[in-house]
Design an enzyme around this catalytic site. Structure first.
Site, PDB file in Angstrom:
ATOM      1  N   ASP A 126       0.753  -1.232   0.086  1.00 52.57           N
ATOM      2  CA  ASP A 126      -0.086   0.287   0.128  1.00 52.57           C
ATOM      3  C   ASP A 126       1.049   1.387   0.085  1.00 52.57           C
ATOM      4  OD1 ASP A 126      -2.094   1.653   0.197  1.00 52.57           O
ATOM      5  OD2 ASP A 126      -2.911   1.109   2.098  1.00 52.57           O
ATOM      6  N   GLY A 160      -1.141   6.087   1.370  1.00 58.48           N
ATOM      7  CA  GLY A 160      -2.364   7.113   1.514  1.00 58.48           C
ATOM      8  C   GLY A 160      -3.232   6.926   2.648  1.00 58.48           C
ATOM      9  N   PHE A 161      -3.543   5.761   2.648  1.00 57.41           N
ATOM     10  CA  PHE A 161      -4.552   5.181   3.739  1.00 57.41           C
ATOM     11  C   PHE A 161      -4.164   5.620   5.224  1.00 57.41           C
ATOM     12  CE2 PHE A 161      -6.471   2.658   6.770  1.00 57.41           C
ATOM     13  CZ  PHE A 161      -7.915   3.015   6.716  1.00 57.41           C
ATOM     14  N   GLY A 163     -10.871   4.259  -0.837  1.00 59.66           N
ATOM     15  CA  GLY A 163     -11.933   5.182  -0.259  1.00 59.66           C
ATOM     16  C   GLY A 163     -13.215   4.734   0.118  1.00 59.66           C
ATOM     17  N   ASP A 204      -8.065  -6.884   0.319  1.00 54.82           N
ATOM     18  CA  ASP A 204      -7.051  -7.077   1.694  1.00 54.82           C
ATOM     19  C   ASP A 204      -8.083  -6.420   2.836  1.00 54.82           C
ATOM     20  OD1 ASP A 204      -6.620  -4.114   1.010  1.00 54.82           O
ATOM     21  OD2 ASP A 204      -5.709  -4.224   2.917  1.00 54.82           O
TER      22      ASP A 204
END
Lengths: 378, 378
Positions: free
Chosen positions: B94, B97-98, B223, B273
């Site tokens: 990843d 961003g999250f 998102g 995921d």
């Protein structure tokens, strides 16, 4: 016949011996180390890992802890500890004497037994020699321990003498209760008495003679490794082992470092248990074939060599010191798992190596090199 | 050719499909669930268990976390994440961003990128689309994610629109940087773009079209699963999947429950995921073939039936609910280990079952029964 002991090899230059203890749940090859599984689990270790990676032949559990949680009703309903935790090989339960001693202010010792408060919820309980035998009958461990008082170090001689005599009287009550009762399971149990007497030679000699008179299939030595110098421990063990019958396995409780194991094996000890390898593992201290490692140290940050190339644990050959350090610094569960596998596998490899060296007649020279190697801090 | 996707079976009554994603480190059978290994370890799980018990085909790691600890120097020196943690199959990272979105007050988002403070030591850092590609080049994951802003829920439409456009501009910069650079290892990487746009259909449509125009080998949807009702999630996925090319795998990030997986598979999602199965496991919430279990509940105290008789995890067949409950109440490491094995094995069995049912042409009817069964609380 259960709980018989065959001595296969005697070392020529020391009192070390290699034997086989026959139990209803399988043969235990001595010298042996018993991983500690206090509440019916060796912390962070799957049963399959105990069986197939560590190659444990017997594990230890704790009467005090199991009595409080999950409680006897659950273990009884499960059909005993072996059904409860699905470990099929022998189990030894400590009687709770040591735990009660650890409770400090939260317990009161009288002739009758020990009143104590649970470390979980503060509730009041009474352990007597009789109740501790009954509890261990229900738990269903293969080897159960007599209820004793483990004296602290240092300990005034008067206290040690009085305590030893009470432990002996408790022992009689344990054997009485043991002979009057039977195991809940179909599998025979054995009761092991414990030598006490602090670091006083005359008391230890007296206690060892009393314990020997019981003619139990296994004899244990308690009250050592509680803070005394190693030399005092070895002196007491040597003295006691001269009195306990050589034909029966001798179990030194709560010992110790790799060096402690090898020195005591040389003195004729056959069985050990200790939280050291598993507890130290959780704090990042590793016993390896190269020496002792604090895996959190900066020096391992970019060391991509295996944790221990000579370990039977595939995780120790597969993973690098740098990766394990990362897991510890990140407080990841897997760090404790890999480290515990390393230490327990190392301890079992160590006692198997000792057995092999006794068999080959080279124990004494190997022992000195092994102690030097395995005690050095990297 | 790397990162090509073969669709083996299309379901007749839904948009579900079963495929194979070819990567330099092996084939991934879709639909697939990727266990989350944030700091290069799936919490409480040995690599051999991922390989041989859970049968994971790809795991996820996190750029933000690995950048902070152990840091790029260590991972670079190790030769990339696969050498570092010894997981040989594909890894997806990843982009961070999250995580940056999760930092709340500790980050500042501008056109340039994101300034943030480390959750470990408070130190200041800057992530840009370019630097995040560079970092993921060094980490060496097989599938690397574009740097995006993950908007919260609810999110004002103006903010969602502006953010989406910035994510698109960042995406261009990511692809520029990706095309200008090469992996540190000999193994080819692929960059996956991410659809944003909150729960606004017109924005999602616009974003999906933009992402599709990049003709990437894998397309992701971000998102979602950030607090919106499931119906909104499904509506957005259905809309987006109508725009993203059917010939490429679609990855729905951070989703979800077993029911979420099956509903989204029916909508044409191929990859998932989520921390849910592993995080819930550590809190004693188990996904089993009989339904959802809170293992700490009193009702399991004397339930000696297996944790999940239909689990591929031997620990779930070997150990009882009562034993696992005991481990949880005693706060034992092994409890988290056995529970995590249960949940991740269940998730991988679930997606493999979905694949099999798609192949057999019975996915739709099976899905309804499976959702009812696996969503019920026991």
């Amino acid at each position: 016949m259960s709980f018989t002991f065959d001595i296969d090899y005697n070392d020529k230059s020391s009192d070390a011996r290699a034997g086989r203890l026959h139990t209803p749940r399988g043969v235990i090859h001595t010298p042996i180390f018993m991983p500690v599984g206090t509440v019916a689990t060796v912390k962070g270790i799957h049963m399959s890992e105990l069986e197939e990676v560590i190659h444990a032949e017997i594990i230890l559990a704790n009467t005090y802890h199991l009595y409080l949680r999950p409680g006897l009703e659950v273990i009884d309903k499960a059909g005993g500890i072996h059904s409860f935790n699905s470990w099929k090989k022998p189990v030894l339960t400590d009687s709770g004497g040591f735990q009660v001693y650890s409770l400090g202010k939260n317990r009161k010792i009288t002739e009758k037994g020990v009143e104590f408060r649970s470390h979980i919820d503060g509730s009041k309980h009474l352990f007597t020699p009789e109740s501790v035998v009954d509890i261990q009958r229900t738990i269903g461990a293969d080897i159960i321990m007599a209820f004793d008082e483990c004296t602290p170090y240092p300990c005034p001689k008067d206290y040690a003498r009085d305590s030893m005599h009470m432990t002996h009287r408790w022992l009689d009550r344990c054997f009485d209760q043991f002979s009057k009762t039977d195991t809940d399971s179909a599998v025979q149990q054995c009761l092991a008495p414990i030598v006490q007497g602090s670091v006083y030679a005359d008391l230890r000699a007296q206690s060892a003679a009393y314990i020997a008179s019981k003619e139990a299939p296994i004899n244990a030595i308690g009250g050592l490794s509680v803070g005394e110098p190693d030399e005092d421990m070895y002196a007491m063990v040597e003295l006691i082992n001269g009195i306990l019958p050589a034909s029966k396995p001798r179990y030194l409780m709560g010992v110790g470092t790799p060096a402690n194991l090898l020195e005591n094996i040389a003195l004729g000890i056959d069985m050990f248990d200790c939280v050291l390898p598993s507890r130290n593992a959780r704090h990042g201290m590793l016993y390896t074939h190269e020496g002792i490692i604090n895996i959190k140290n900066e020096k391992w940050k970019k060391d991509f060599s295996p944790i221990d190339a000579r370990s039977n644990a595939d995780t120790s050959r597969r993973h690098s010191k740098a990766y394990l350090r990362h897991l510890f610094l990140s407080k990841e569960l897997l760090g404790a798992q890999i480290a515990t596998l390393q230490n327990l596998t190392f301890y079992l490899q160590l006692v198997r190596a000792a057995r092999e060296k006794i068999k080959q007649g080279v124990f004494d020279t190997w022992k000195e090199k092994a102690i030097t190697q395995y005690s050095q801090r990297l």
